[in-house]
Design an enzyme around this catalytic site. Structure first.
Site, PDB file in Angstrom:
ATOM      1  N   HIS A 202       2.835  10.734   4.818  1.00 27.71           N
ATOM      2  CA  HIS A 202       2.276   9.417   5.158  1.00 27.71           C
ATOM      3  C   HIS A 202       3.166   8.231   4.792  1.00 27.71           C
ATOM      4  O   HIS A 202       2.820   7.084   5.063  1.00 27.71           O
ATOM      5  CB  HIS A 202       0.888   9.221   4.521  1.00 27.71           C
ATOM      6  CG  HIS A 202       0.951   8.937   3.040  1.00 27.71           C
ATOM      7  ND1 HIS A 202       1.071   9.914   2.091  1.00 27.71           N
ATOM      8  CD2 HIS A 202       0.910   7.771   2.344  1.00 27.71           C
ATOM      9  CE1 HIS A 202       1.100   9.390   0.890  1.00 27.71           C
ATOM     10  NE2 HIS A 202       1.009   8.080   1.012  1.00 27.71           N
TER      11      HIS A 202
HETATM   12  C1  UD1 Z   1      -1.503   3.136   1.281  1.00 26.54           C
HETATM   13  C2  UD1 Z   1      -0.608   2.656   0.148  1.00 26.54           C
HETATM   14  C3  UD1 Z   1       0.246   3.813  -0.343  1.00 26.54           C
HETATM   15  C4  UD1 Z   1      -0.587   5.027  -0.690  1.00 26.54           C
HETATM   16  C5  UD1 Z   1      -1.517   5.384   0.460  1.00 26.54           C
HETATM   17  C6  UD1 Z   1      -2.470   6.454   0.036  1.00 26.54           C
HETATM   18  C7  UD1 Z   1       0.135   0.308   0.255  1.00 26.54           C
HETATM   19  C8  UD1 Z   1       1.239  -0.598   0.615  1.00 26.54           C
HETATM   20  N1  UD1 Z   1       0.294   1.602   0.590  1.00 26.54           N
HETATM   21  O1  UD1 Z   1      -0.658   3.516   2.346  1.00 26.54           O
HETATM   22  O2  UD1 Z   1       0.944   3.407  -1.508  1.00 26.54           O
HETATM   23  O3  UD1 Z   1       0.275   6.109  -0.950  1.00 26.54           O
HETATM   24  O4  UD1 Z   1      -2.289   4.230   0.829  1.00 26.54           O
HETATM   25  O5  UD1 Z   1      -3.037   7.126   1.105  1.00 26.54           O
HETATM   26  O6  UD1 Z   1      -0.839  -0.122  -0.297  1.00 26.54           O
HETATM   27  N2  UD1 Z   1      -5.750   3.671   8.504  1.00 26.54           N
HETATM   28  C9  UD1 Z   1      -6.860   4.097   9.179  1.00 26.54           C
HETATM   29  N3  UD1 Z   1      -7.988   4.304   8.461  1.00 26.54           N
HETATM   30  C10 UD1 Z   1      -8.091   4.108   7.129  1.00 26.54           C
HETATM   31  C11 UD1 Z   1      -6.947   3.649   6.462  1.00 26.54           C
HETATM   32  C12 UD1 Z   1      -5.786   3.428   7.150  1.00 26.54           C
HETATM   33  O7  UD1 Z   1      -6.840   4.294  10.399  1.00 26.54           O
HETATM   34  O8  UD1 Z   1      -9.169   4.341   6.547  1.00 26.54           O
HETATM   35  C13 UD1 Z   1      -4.499   3.485   9.269  1.00 26.54           C
HETATM   36  C14 UD1 Z   1      -4.324   2.099   9.879  1.00 26.54           C
HETATM   37  O9  UD1 Z   1      -3.648   2.272  11.097  1.00 26.54           O
HETATM   38  C15 UD1 Z   1      -3.400   1.416   8.891  1.00 26.54           C
HETATM   39  C16 UD1 Z   1      -2.527   2.573   8.412  1.00 26.54           C
HETATM   40  O10 UD1 Z   1      -3.392   3.699   8.379  1.00 26.54           O
HETATM   41  O11 UD1 Z   1      -2.651   0.396   9.468  1.00 26.54           O
HETATM   42  C17 UD1 Z   1      -1.904   2.355   7.057  1.00 26.54           C
HETATM   43  O12 UD1 Z   1      -2.904   2.062   6.079  1.00 26.54           O
HETATM   44  P1  UD1 Z   1      -2.528   1.209   4.765  1.00 26.54           P
HETATM   45  O13 UD1 Z   1      -3.678   1.208   3.845  1.00 26.54           O
HETATM   46  O14 UD1 Z   1      -1.937  -0.100   5.147  1.00 26.54           O
HETATM   47  O15 UD1 Z   1      -1.331   2.021   4.152  1.00 26.54           O
HETATM   48  P2  UD1 Z   1      -1.212   3.568   3.821  1.00 26.54           P
HETATM   49  O16 UD1 Z   1      -0.113   4.125   4.649  1.00 26.54           O
HETATM   50  O17 UD1 Z   1      -2.542   4.193   3.877  1.00 26.54           O
HETATM   51  N1  UDP Z   2      -5.896  14.252  -0.693  1.00 21.61           N
HETATM   52  C1  UDP Z   2      -7.170  14.597  -0.246  1.00 21.61           C
HETATM   53  N2  UDP Z   2      -7.317  14.953   1.061  1.00 21.61           N
HETATM   54  C2  UDP Z   2      -6.293  15.016   1.931  1.00 21.61           C
HETATM   55  C3  UDP Z   2      -4.990  14.652   1.464  1.00 21.61           C
HETATM   56  C4  UDP Z   2      -4.832  14.266   0.139  1.00 21.61           C
HETATM   57  O1  UDP Z   2      -8.128  14.579  -1.012  1.00 21.61           O
HETATM   58  O2  UDP Z   2      -6.508  15.347   3.109  1.00 21.61           O
HETATM   59  C5  UDP Z   2      -5.728  13.861  -2.104  1.00 21.61           C
HETATM   60  C6  UDP Z   2      -4.672  14.617  -2.865  1.00 21.61           C
HETATM   61  O3  UDP Z   2      -5.183  15.820  -3.391  1.00 21.61           O
HETATM   62  C7  UDP Z   2      -4.277  13.635  -3.943  1.00 21.61           C
HETATM   63  C8  UDP Z   2      -4.442  12.276  -3.257  1.00 21.61           C
HETATM   64  O4  UDP Z   2      -5.257  12.513  -2.113  1.00 21.61           O
HETATM   65  O5  UDP Z   2      -5.174  13.690  -5.031  1.00 21.61           O
HETATM   66  C9  UDP Z   2      -3.110  11.740  -2.840  1.00 21.61           C
HETATM   67  O6  UDP Z   2      -3.289  10.630  -2.034  1.00 21.61           O
HETATM   68  P1  UDP Z   2      -2.211  10.145  -0.982  1.00 21.61           P
HETATM   69  O7  UDP Z   2      -1.281  11.255  -0.661  1.00 21.61           O
HETATM   70  O8  UDP Z   2      -2.969   9.520   0.114  1.00 21.61           O
HETATM   71  O9  UDP Z   2      -1.486   8.965  -1.760  1.00 21.61           O
HETATM   72  P2  UDP Z   2      -0.316   8.900  -2.856  1.00 21.61           P
HETATM   73  O10 UDP Z   2      -0.654   9.813  -3.973  1.00 21.61           O
HETATM   74  O11 UDP Z   2       0.969   9.253  -2.166  1.00 21.61           O
HETATM   75  O12 UDP Z   2      -0.314   7.461  -3.245  1.00 21.61           O
END
Ligand code: UD1
Ligand code: UDP
Length: 370
Positions: A202
Site C-alpha cells: 500500500h
Molecule cells: C495511510 C497512512 C499510512 C499508513 C496507512 C495504513 C498517511 C499519510 N498515510 O495511508 O502511513 O501506513 O494509512 O493503512 O497518513 N481509501 C479508501 N477507503 C478508505 C481509506 C482509503 O478507498 O477507507 C483510499 C482512497 O482512495 C484514498 C487512498 O485509499 O485516497 C489512500 O488513503 P489515505 O488514508 O490517504 O492513505 P493510505 O495509503 O491509506
Molecule cells: N491488517 C488487517 N487486515 C488486512 C491487512 C492488514 O487487519 O487486510 C493489519 C495488519 O495485521 C497490521 C495492520 O493492519 O496489524 C497494518 O496496517 P497497514 O499495513 O495498513 O499500515 P502500516 O502498518 O504500514 O502503517
C-alpha cells in the site's frame, strides 16, 4: 478523573489503540476522536467491533484527500473538538496524517501530547510518514518508544520525556493470537497452512507509479506460488485507475480481512511479502520470514537480526531470497518488549497526572527499567 483524548483515524491505529484503551480506562476518562481518514467498513468499523474498541465519541469524517487538504481539514476539526472537550492529555499513535494533525492541534492549545510509537526513523524524508513522525515527536511531551533504536534516535535529536515501553502491536498480537484459533479463513480461501505466501502492498512508492505497481504484481505472479493478497483500497483504486488487469493465476486478490483473520493468515503462511510497517513486525512475532518491498525500514532491528530482507526496487532478488530462506535460523529475541507496553503507558500517564508522584520526578533509569 483526568481526561485523555485519543486521536485515531487509520487501520493500524485502531489495532494499536485497542490494548491501550483498555488500560488507560482503568485510571482515566477516555474520549476517542476518529478523524475518518479510513472509513470503509473493512478499514474501520470492523476493527472496533472485533477488538472491542469503545465507540468513538466523535467522528469528524475527514475522509480522503491530498496531504495538505486532508491534514488541514483535520487540524480545523480536531481543534474545535479539543476546545469543546478540554482534555488533560492528547494521545496519538504512529505516523499518519491523523497523528500529526492531532499532535499539532493539541500543542497549539497547550495540551500535553503523548506519542505512542515515538522515535521511529526511516531517514527517508520522501515518505509522508517520516515527516509526520518528526513533527509529532517534536511537539510531544511524552514519547513512548517501542524499541531501544527509537530511544537512541530521540536522544540523538535532543528530546527528553522518553519512555521505553515496548510495542503496543506486540500486546495486540499476543492477546489476539489466542482468539485467532477460531477463524475459518483458510477454509474459506481453500488454502492449507504453510502452503501460501501472504502479501500486502500500500505504500505510495509501490502503488502510485503504473510501472512499479505492474512490475511488482508480475514479479509476484511469476513466483508460481499461491499468494494471498488482501488488497488495501489505495492499491485497489490505483489498479482501476491504471487499467491493470487482475486476471492472475497465482495471485489471489481479496478484500481487506479483519485483524484476527490477518494474524491467523500470518501465523500459517510460509512467507510474508509486504511494504507494511505493522505486517513486517508481525512476521517476526509470528516467526515467519519476511521480504519487505522497500529500500529501508524504521524497524531496523528486524534487518539486523536477519529477519527482514529489504529488496527495494530490485524485484529480481525475490526468487533468490526465497531459495535461501530455508537456511535462516529462527531467532526470536524479545525486540519489542514483554507484551505489556500498554500497561506501562497507562502507568506513566497516571503518574504524570498524579500530584503525589509527577512523572518528571522519576529518574530516567527508573523510567526505562520498568
Ligand atoms: C495511510 C497512512 C499510512 C499508513 C496507512 C495504513 C498517511 C499519510 N498515510 O495511508 O502511513 O501506513 O494509512 O493503512 O497518513 N481509501 C479508501 N477507503 C478508505 C481509506 C482509503 O478507498 O477507507 C483510499 C482512497 O482512495 C484514498 C487512498 O485509499 O485516497 C489512500 O488513503 P489515505 O488514508 O490517504 O492513505 P493510505 O495509503 O491509506
Ligand atoms: N491488517 C488487517 N487486515 C488486512 C491487512 C492488514 O487487519 O487486510 C493489519 C495488519 O495485521 C497490521 C495492520 O493492519 O496489524 C497494518 O496496517 P497497514 O499495513 O495498513 O499500515 P502500516 O502498518 O504500514 O502503517
Amino acid at each position: 478523573m483526568p481526561k485523555i483524548a485519543t486521536i485515531i483515524g487509520a487501520r493500524p491505529q485502531f489495532i494499536k489503540c485497542a490494548p491501550v484503551s483498555k488500560e488507560i480506562r482503568k485510571e482515566f476518562e477516555e474520549i476517542i476522536i476518529h478523524t475518518g481518514q479510513h472509513y470503509d467498513q473493512n478499514m474501520s468499523r470492523a476493527f472496533f467491533e472485533e477488538l472491542d474498541i469503545p465507540e468513538p465519541d466523535f467522528n469528524i469524517g475527514i475522509g480522503s484527500g491530498n496531504h495538505g487538504l486532508q491534514t488541514g481539514k483535520m487540524l480545523l476539526e480536531i481543534e474545535k473538538t479539543l476546545l469543546y472537550i478540554k482534555p488533560d492529555i492528547v494521545l496519538v499513535y504512529g505516523d499518519t496524517n491523523s497523528t500529526m494533525a492531532g499532535a499539532l492541534a493539541a500543542v497549539k492549545l497547550h495540551i500535553p501530547v503523548a506519542h505512542i510509537e515515538a522515535g521511529l526513523r526511516s531517514f527517508n524524508r520522501k515518505m509522508p510518514e517520516e515527516i509526520n513522525r518528526i513533527v509529532t515527536d517534536l511537539v510531544s511531551k511524552y514519547l513512548f518508544a517501542p524499541t531501544q533504536t527509537a530511544v537512541n534516535n530521540l536522544q540523538n535529536e535532543g528530546h527528553s520525556g522518553i519512555y521505553l515501553v515496548g510495542d503496543v502491536m506486540y500486546d495486540s498480537f499476543l492477546y489476539n493470537t489466542k482468539k485467532a484459533k477460531n477463524t475459518d479463513i483458510l477454509k474459506r480461501l481453500h488454502i492449507k497452512p504453510k502452503n501460501y505466501i501472504l502479501t500486502t502492498i500500500h505504500r505510495p512508492q509501490n502503488t502510485d507509479d503504473f510501472q512499479q505497481l505492474s512490475d511488482l504484481l508480475s514479479s509476484l505472479e511469476n513466483l508460481n506460488r499461491t499468494i494471498i493478497f488482501p488488497i488495501h483500497p489505495r492499491t485497489k483504486n490505483k489498479l482501476k485507475d491504471f487499467g491493470i488487469q487482475i486476471d492472475y493465476k497465482n495471485l489471489y486478490l481479496i478484500e481487506p480481512v479483519t485483524y484476527i483473520e490477518m494474524i491467523y493468515l500470518e501465523n500459517n503462511s510460509e512467507l510474508i511479502i509486504t511494504d507494511s510497517g505493522g505486517v513486517q513486525k508481525e512476521s517476526y512475532f509470528a516467526g515467519i520470514p519476511c521480504i519487505v518491498l522497500r529500500g529501508e525500514t524504521e524497524w531496523v532491528e528486524l534487518v539486523e537480526n536477519g529477519w527482514v530482507h529489504l529488496v527495494g526496487n530490485d524485484l529480481d532478488k525475490i526468487p533468490e531470497i526465497i531459495a535461501n530462506l530455508l537456511e535462516i535460523e529462527k531467532i526470536t529475541k524479545p525486540l519489542f518488549g514483554d507484551g505489556n507496553a500498554s500497561g506501562k503507558i497507562a502507568y506513566y500517564l497516571c503518574e504524570s497526572s498524579s500530584e503525589r508522584s509527577p512523572l518528571g520526578n522519576l529518574s530516567q533509569s527508573q523510567k526505562l527499567s520498568l
